[in-house]
Design a protein around this motif. Structure first.
Motif, PDB file in Angstrom:
ATOM      1  N   PRO A 161     -56.497  16.362  89.937  1.00 24.66           N
ATOM      2  CA  PRO A 161     -56.156  15.140  89.196  1.00 24.66           C
ATOM      3  C   PRO A 161     -54.686  15.119  88.794  1.00 24.66           C
ATOM      4  O   PRO A 161     -54.090  16.159  88.500  1.00 24.66           O
ATOM      5  N   VAL A 162     -54.122  13.920  88.791  1.00 21.54           N
ATOM      6  CA  VAL A 162     -52.735  13.720  88.377  1.00 21.54           C
ATOM      7  C   VAL A 162     -52.716  12.656  87.282  1.00 21.54           C
ATOM      8  O   VAL A 162     -53.282  11.573  87.451  1.00 21.54           O
ATOM      9  N   SER A 163     -52.108  12.966  86.152  1.00 20.19           N
ATOM     10  CA  SER A 163     -51.995  12.030  85.039  1.00 20.19           C
ATOM     11  C   SER A 163     -50.539  11.676  84.809  1.00 20.19           C
ATOM     12  O   SER A 163     -49.638  12.499  85.023  1.00 20.19           O
ATOM     13  N   HIS A 164     -50.327  10.428  84.368  1.00 20.87           N
ATOM     14  CA  HIS A 164     -48.976   9.950  84.074  1.00 20.87           C
ATOM     15  C   HIS A 164     -48.921   9.554  82.605  1.00 20.87           C
ATOM     16  O   HIS A 164     -49.791   8.820  82.113  1.00 20.87           O
ATOM     17  N   LEU A 165     -47.904  10.033  81.906  1.00 25.04           N
ATOM     18  CA  LEU A 165     -47.746   9.755  80.482  1.00 25.04           C
ATOM     19  C   LEU A 165     -46.427   9.049  80.229  1.00 25.04           C
ATOM     20  O   LEU A 165     -45.431   9.311  80.904  1.00 25.04           O
ATOM     21  N   LYS A 166     -46.431   8.154  79.258  1.00 25.82           N
ATOM     22  CA  LYS A 166     -45.198   7.551  78.749  1.00 25.82           C
ATOM     23  C   LYS A 166     -44.849   8.289  77.469  1.00 25.82           C
ATOM     24  O   LYS A 166     -45.676   8.385  76.552  1.00 25.82           O
ATOM     25  N   ILE A 167     -43.635   8.818  77.406  1.00 23.32           N
ATOM     26  CA  ILE A 167     -43.245   9.669  76.277  1.00 23.32           C
ATOM     27  C   ILE A 167     -42.074   9.041  75.540  1.00 23.32           C
ATOM     28  O   ILE A 167     -41.039   8.718  76.143  1.00 23.32           O
ATOM     29  N   GLY A 168     -42.224   8.865  74.258  1.00 25.18           N
ATOM     30  CA  GLY A 168     -41.156   8.353  73.413  1.00 25.18           C
ATOM     31  C   GLY A 168     -40.690   9.408  72.438  1.00 25.18           C
ATOM     32  O   GLY A 168     -41.394  10.385  72.157  1.00 25.18           O
ATOM     33  N   GLY A 169     -39.479   9.226  71.923  1.00 27.25           N
ATOM     34  CA  GLY A 169     -38.953  10.153  70.930  1.00 27.25           C
ATOM     35  C   GLY A 169     -38.091  11.253  71.493  1.00 27.25           C
ATOM     36  O   GLY A 169     -37.598  12.099  70.732  1.00 27.25           O
ATOM     37  N   MET A 170     -37.861  11.275  72.809  1.00 29.56           N
ATOM     38  CA  MET A 170     -36.969  12.291  73.385  1.00 29.56           C
ATOM     39  C   MET A 170     -35.525  11.871  73.117  1.00 29.56           C
ATOM     40  O   MET A 170     -35.131  10.737  73.419  1.00 29.56           O
ATOM     41  N   SER A 171     -34.750  12.769  72.581  1.00 27.50           N
ATOM     42  CA  SER A 171     -33.365  12.439  72.245  1.00 27.50           C
ATOM     43  C   SER A 171     -32.367  12.936  73.278  1.00 27.50           C
ATOM     44  O   SER A 171     -31.220  12.493  73.291  1.00 27.50           O
ATOM     45  N   CYS A 172     -32.774  13.869  74.133  1.00 27.08           N
ATOM     46  CA  CYS A 172     -31.851  14.397  75.126  1.00 27.08           C
ATOM     47  C   CYS A 172     -32.656  15.109  76.211  1.00 27.08           C
ATOM     48  O   CYS A 172     -33.885  15.220  76.128  1.00 27.08           O
ATOM     49  N   GLN A 173     -31.950  15.607  77.209  1.00 28.27           N
ATOM     50  CA  GLN A 173     -32.618  16.301  78.304  1.00 28.27           C
ATOM     51  C   GLN A 173     -33.322  17.563  77.819  1.00 28.27           C
ATOM     52  O   GLN A 173     -34.337  17.984  78.383  1.00 28.27           O
ATOM     53  N   GLY A 174     -32.814  18.172  76.738  1.00 30.34           N
ATOM     54  CA  GLY A 174     -33.460  19.359  76.200  1.00 30.34           C
ATOM     55  C   GLY A 174     -34.887  19.080  75.744  1.00 30.34           C
ATOM     56  O   GLY A 174     -35.769  19.926  75.880  1.00 30.34           O
ATOM     57  N   CYS A 175     -35.118  17.878  75.203  1.00 30.82           N
ATOM     58  CA  CYS A 175     -36.475  17.501  74.797  1.00 30.82           C
ATOM     59  C   CYS A 175     -37.392  17.451  76.009  1.00 30.82           C
ATOM     60  O   CYS A 175     -38.531  17.939  75.969  1.00 30.82           O
ATOM     61  N   ALA A 176     -36.900  16.843  77.081  1.00 29.94           N
ATOM     62  CA  ALA A 176     -37.699  16.763  78.306  1.00 29.94           C
ATOM     63  C   ALA A 176     -38.006  18.158  78.842  1.00 29.94           C
ATOM     64  O   ALA A 176     -39.134  18.443  79.267  1.00 29.94           O
ATOM     65  N   ASN A 177     -37.009  19.035  78.813  1.00 29.86           N
ATOM     66  CA  ASN A 177     -37.226  20.409  79.281  1.00 29.86           C
ATOM     67  C   ASN A 177     -38.272  21.125  78.430  1.00 29.86           C
ATOM     68  O   ASN A 177     -39.113  21.870  78.950  1.00 29.86           O
ATOM     69  N   ARG A 178     -38.219  20.889  77.120  1.00 28.32           N
ATOM     70  CA  ARG A 178     -39.154  21.561  76.210  1.00 28.32           C
ATOM     71  C   ARG A 178     -40.584  21.088  76.468  1.00 28.32           C
ATOM     72  O   ARG A 178     -41.523  21.894  76.515  1.00 28.32           O
ATOM     73  N   ILE A 179     -40.773  19.772  76.628  1.00 29.41           N
ATOM     74  CA  ILE A 179     -42.112  19.240  76.902  1.00 29.41           C
ATOM     75  C   ILE A 179     -42.631  19.790  78.232  1.00 29.41           C
ATOM     76  O   ILE A 179     -43.801  20.176  78.359  1.00 29.41           O
ATOM     77  N   GLU A 180     -41.746  19.815  79.205  1.00 29.65           N
ATOM     78  CA  GLU A 180     -42.135  20.296  80.530  1.00 29.65           C
ATOM     79  C   GLU A 180     -42.589  21.753  80.467  1.00 29.65           C
ATOM     80  O   GLU A 180     -43.621  22.127  81.032  1.00 29.65           O
ATOM     81  N   LYS A 181     -41.806  22.590  79.776  1.00 27.20           N
ATOM     82  CA  LYS A 181     -42.169  24.007  79.663  1.00 27.20           C
ATOM     83  C   LYS A 181     -43.492  24.181  78.922  1.00 27.20           C
ATOM     84  O   LYS A 181     -44.343  24.988  79.308  1.00 27.20           O
ATOM     85  N   ALA A 182     -43.657  23.406  77.839  1.00 28.11           N
ATOM     86  CA  ALA A 182     -44.891  23.523  77.060  1.00 28.11           C
ATOM     87  C   ALA A 182     -46.100  23.096  77.879  1.00 28.11           C
ATOM     88  O   ALA A 182     -47.161  23.729  77.825  1.00 28.11           O
ATOM     89  N   LEU A 183     -45.969  22.028  78.647  1.00 34.29           N
ATOM     90  CA  LEU A 183     -47.076  21.580  79.489  1.00 34.29           C
ATOM     91  C   LEU A 183     -47.423  22.632  80.536  1.00 34.29           C
ATOM     92  O   LEU A 183     -48.602  22.901  80.800  1.00 34.29           O
ATOM     93  N   ARG A 184     -46.400  23.216  81.132  1.00 36.62           N
ATOM     94  CA  ARG A 184     -46.648  24.208  82.178  1.00 36.62           C
ATOM     95  C   ARG A 184     -47.300  25.467  81.623  1.00 36.62           C
ATOM     96  O   ARG A 184     -47.956  26.205  82.372  1.00 36.62           O
TER      97      ARG A 184
END
Length: 715
Positions: free
Chosen positions: A3-26
Motif C-alpha cells: 500500500p502507498v499513502s499520500h499525506l498533505k503536511i502543514g507546518g514545515m518551516s524548512c527542509q530540515g522539517c521535511a528531513n525530520r519527518i522523513e527520518k521519523a517515518l522511516r
C-alpha cells in the motif's frame, strides 16, 4: 502490492522539517519507504497493510505538524486561496518598525533614535515569550527527534541575545541587544511568508490544471438537457458541449461540429476540427457545439491522468534533491559548532563577550540552510509544471534529470517517426488503362477487405472523388487478394502480382518498385495497374530531428521494419545511423552497446515491441496513444502522437538542470560567504536574517523563470 499513502503536511518551516519527518517515518516499523517534499508539502509513504493512512497522519501530527490523508489516485484541487499575513506576523512587523529608526541611526554611530530601554525590554519580551513560540515548538520537536533545523538555529541565537541583554541590564551595562531577537524573528517570519506565498501561487502546476476542468456539465436526462455538477456525470451519458465552454469528459462526438482548443494537453496551439466519430478531450475549449458521449471521467481522462502524474512526480525527490538533503542534515550541527568557535575566537581576540555573542548569533542566523533545501525541489516543481504546459509528462524527477543528461535519441520508425499506416507512394498503369479507372475499380473492391493496403487504396480514391461504384459477388482468396464484379467496369481482382497476372518485370526500373510492397490490379483478366506502398513520415518528424541535431544530439533509428524501408526513412530525415529488421531483444542490445560506449540514450517508441528498449534506455519516451506496454515502460509521455515535442523535452530538462545548479551555487555561495563575515562582525544578526530570507526567495524566483519561457525559442 505494498500500500502507498499520500499525506498533505502543514507546518514545515524548512527542509530540515521535511528531513525530520522523513527520518521519523522511516524508523516506523510498518513503513518501508517514505519521501517528504518540503516544496510540495506532501509525503508519499509505502507501508505494510496492517497500518492505515489515517494512523500515519496521526503519527505525523504528533510530531507537531498538521497532517491529513490525500487520495493516491486523484490529486486534490490545487486552487490556492489568497495567503494573507496572520496577526502574529503583522504584530511582529509593527514591533520591528519601532526599532528601524534606531537601527538606521546606529549605521552612523548614533543611538539617539533607539526606543527607550523599557520599550526595548517590553517588545523583546513579547516576542520571545509569545510571538516566537512557533520557532521554539518546532526547535524542541527537532531536538527531541535528535536532529536540528533552521528553527533550532534561530531559537538559540535569539534566546542567547535576549538572555545576554537581560543580564547586562541587571548589571547596569548599556550594551544590550534586545532589537536583535525582535528583528531576526520578524525578518525570518517575513521570509517564510513570502516563501510560502511563492510556493502556493507559482510552483503549483496542479492549480492551473484544475481550472481547466468545468464544474458543471449539461447532460441529456429524461428527454431534456439538464445542468449537473461534473462529478455526477455517469459513464456513457450524452453531454452537450457549447460554444466557448469546456469539455467535461473524454468522449466521442455523436453530432454537431466544432473546433477544439486542446493546447492544454497537446501543446499544439492550432484548434482541431471535431465532427461525429471524433474524440474530444476533457478541458478542451469548444468553438462550436457538439453532443458527445462520456467515455472516460475524472481521473481516467487524459487531463486527470496528467494531474495524477504531475502530483506523483512532484512528490518524489530528484537525485540532486536527495544530495542536498543529506548536506543540509549535517550542515546545522556544523553551524552550531561554527557559532561556538566564533564566540570563543572573538573573546580570545579581546572583542568583548557582548560583541562576541552578537557575532555568534549572526553566524547562527546567517547560516540557515533554507535556500540549500529549496534549491532542487523548487526548480524540479517549476520544471514539472512547465513540462506539462509544453506537452511532456515526466513521471519522476529522476526522469527529468535523465533527459537533461541524454546525448543520443533513438527512434522506432513505424508509428513513431511515421504515421504507422501504409500509403500509396507510386501508381503504375498498363497500356490502354487510365489511372483513375484502375484506382476506382480497386477501391470499390477493397472496401470489402480489412487489409491495411485496402484502407490506403480507399482513402486515396475517396479523397474528393464521386461515390465509388457498387460491387457484386466479392470474395477473398486467402493469402492472394480479393475479386468481384464492379459495376460499369467488369471483373476486377486486387492483390498479389501473381494473383492479378502481373509480371513485375513490366514495372518501371525504379527503387520505389524494387523496395516497396506492391499490390496489383487486374480488370477482365488483364493486368491493369499496380500500387507501391510506404509508411509516410509524420508531418513534423523532419523538423523535430533537425532541432535535436541543432541541440547537439546524436540521432538514430531502431526498427523492426525491413532494412531497405528503414534506410529510406533515415535518408529522408538526414539520419546517418539506422538499424532495420530488429527484434525487441535486438533493440535492447543496441541500446546496451551505446550505453557501453558512454552514451546516454533516450528511446522513443510506441509499440509493444518497443517496451524492452524503453525500459533499457536512460529514459524512454512514449508518444500519446502508444500501446499500454510502451506507456508503462516509458519514463515520460508526449501528449501528442508525434515526436515534435522531443526537442522541447530535452531543452526543458537541460534548463531545469541549469536552474538547479544555479540555485545550489547561490545557496552554497551565500552560506560560504555569510559565516565568516558574520563571525568577523561584517553584519549584524538583523542583517543576517534579512539576507537569509532574501536567499530563499531568490532561489524560488530563479526557479520560477522556468515557467515563463517558451522553450522552443529561448532554450
Amino acid at each position: 502490492m505494498m500500500p502507498v499513502s499520500h499525506l498533505k503536511i502543514g507546518g514545515m518551516s524548512c527542509q530540515g522539517c521535511a528531513n525530520r519527518i522523513e527520518k521519523a517515518l522511516r524508523r516506523h516499523g510498518a513503513v518501508r519507504h517514505a519521501e517528504v517534499s518540503f516544496a510540495a508539502e506532501t509525503a508519499r509513504v509505502e507501508h505494510d497493510a496492517d497500518i492505515g493512512a489515517a494512523e500515519l497522519a496521526l503519527w505525523v501530527s504528533g510530531m507537531g505538524f498538521r497532517a491529513r490523508v490525500l487520495s493516491s489516485d486523484v490529486p486534490e484541487s490545487g486552487e490556492a486561496k489568497p495567503l494573507a499575513p496572520d496577526w502574529r506576523l503583522k504584530l511582529l512587523l509593527a514591533l520591528t518598525a519601532t526599532f528601524v529608526p534606531g537601527m538606521a541611526g546606529m549605521v552612523f554611530g548614533s543611538h539617539a533614535l533607539m526606543p527607550p530601554l523599557w520599550w526595548q525590554v517590553a517588545a523583546a519580551t513579547v516576542v520571545q515569550l509569545y510571538l516566537a513560540q512557533p520557532f521554539y515548538r518546532r526547535a524542541w520537536a527537532a531536538l527531541r527527534a535528535k536532529s536540528a533545523n533552521m528553527d533550532v538555529l534561530v531559537a538559540l541565537g535569539t534566546v542567547a541575545a535576549y538572555g545576554y541583554s537581560l543580564a547586562m541590564m541587571r548589571h547596569g551595562a548599556h550594551a544590550v541587544y534586545f532589537e536583535t531577537g525582535v528583528m531576526v524573528i520578524a525578518f525570518v517570519s517575513l521570509g517564510k511568508y513570502w516563501e510560502a506565498r511563492l510556493k502556493r501561487h507559482s510552483l503549483n502546476g496542479l492549480a492551473l490544471l484544475f481550472k481547466l476542468m468545468p464544474q458543471q456539465a449539461r447532460v441529456w436526462r429524461d428527454g431534456a438537457w439538464t445542468d449537473v455538477p461534473a462529478g455526477e456525470v455517469a459513464l456513457g451519458e450524452k453531454l452537450l458541449g457549447v460554444h466557448g465552454g469546456r469539455v467535461a469528459a473524454d468522449g466521442t462526438v455523436l453530432s454537431g461540429e466544432a473546433w477544439a482548443d486542446e493546447s492544454h494537453l497537446t501543446g499544439e496551439a492550432a484548434p482541431v476540427p471535431k465532427a461525429a466519430g471524433d474524440t474530444v478531450l476533457a478541458g478542451s475549449v469548444l468553438h462550436g457545439s457538439v453532443a458527445y458521449r462520456a467515455d472516460k471521467l475524472g481521473s481516467e481522462t487524459l487531463l486527470g491522468d496528467m494531474m495524477r502524474a504531475l502530483a506523483q512526480a512532484q512528490a518524489e525527490k530528484a537525485p540532486a534533491a536527495a544530495l542536498a538533503d543529506r548536506v543540509a542534515a549535517v550542515f546545522v550541527p556544523m553551524v552550531g559548532a561554527a557559532a561556538v568557535l566564533a564566540f570563543v575566537a572573538n573573546v580570545a581576540a579581546g572583542t568583548g563577550s557582548g560583541t562576541a555573542l552578537v557575532r555568534a548569533v549572526a553566524v547562527l542566523v546567517a547560516a540557515c540552510p533554507c535556500a540549500l533545501g529549496l534549491a532542487t525541489p523548487a526548480a524540479v516543481m517549476a520544471g514539472m509544471a512547465a513540462a506539462v504546459r509544453h506537452g511532456v509528462w515526466f513521471k519522476t524527477p529522476a526522469a527529468l534529470e535523465a533527459a537533461a543528461d541524454a546525448d543520443t535519441a533513438a527512434f522506432d520508425k513505424t508509428g513513431t517517426l511515421t504515421e504507422g499506416r501504409p500509403d500509396i507512394v507510386a501508381v503504375w498503369t498498363a497500356p490502354h488503362f487510365d489511372a483513375e479507372t484502375v484506382l476506382r475499380a480497386a477501391a470499390a473492391l477493397e472496401r470489402h477487405s480489412l487489409h491495411p493496403f485496402a484502407a490506403a487504396i480507399v482513402r486515396r480514391a475517396e479523397a474528393g472523388q464521386p461515390a465509388l461504384p457498387a460491387v457484386s459477388d466479392p470474395h477473398t482468396e486467402a493469402g492472394q487478394g480479393i475479386a468481384g464484379v464492379v459495376d460499369g467496369i467488369g471483373t476486377v481482382r486486387t492483390g498479389s502480382p501473381a494473383f492479378c497476372g502481373l509480371d513485375t518485370a513490366d514495372l518501371p526500373d525504379e527503387a520505389v518498385w524494387r523496395d516497396q510492397s506492391i499490390a496489383a490490379v487486374a480488370v477482365n483478366g488483364k493486368a491493369a495497374g499496380a500500387f507501391a506502398f510506404a509508411d509516410a513520415l509524420k508531418p513534423d518528424s523532419a523538423a523535430a530531428i533537425k532541432r535535436l541535431k541543432q541541440m547537439g544530439m546524436e540521432v538514430c533509428i531502431l526498427s523492426g521494419d525491413r532494412s531497405e524501408a528503414v534506410a529510406r526513412t533515415a535518408a529522408a530525415l538526414g539520419i546517418s545511423q539506422a538499424w532495420g529488421g530488429l527484434s525487441p531483444r535486438g533493440k535492447t542490445e543496441i541500446i546496451a552497446r551505446l550505453n557501453a560506449q558512454g552514451k546516454h540514450v533516450a528511446m522513443f517508441g510506441d509499440g509493444i515491441n518497443d517496451a524492452p528498449a524503453l525500459a533499457a534506455a536512460a529514459i524512454g519516451f512514449a508518444p500519446y496513444g502508444s500501446s499500454a506496454a510502451a506507456e508503462h515502460s516509458a519514463q515520460a509521455v508526449l501528449t501528442r502522437p508525434s515526436v515534435a515535442q522531443a526537442a522541447d523535452a530535452f531543452a526543458l530538462a537541460r534548463a531545469t538542470r541549469r536552474t538547479i545548479r544555479q540555485n545550489l551555487f547561490f545557496a552554497f555561495a551565500y552560506n560560504t560567504m555569510a559565516i565568516p563575515m558574520a563571525a568577523c562582525g561584517a553584519f549584524s544578526p538583523t542583517v543576517a536574517g534579512m539576507a537569509m530570507a532574501c536567499s530563499s526567495v531568490s532561489v524560488l524566483l530563479n526557479a520560477l523563470r522556468l515557467k515563463n519561457r517558451w522553450f522552443g525559442k529561448q532554450i
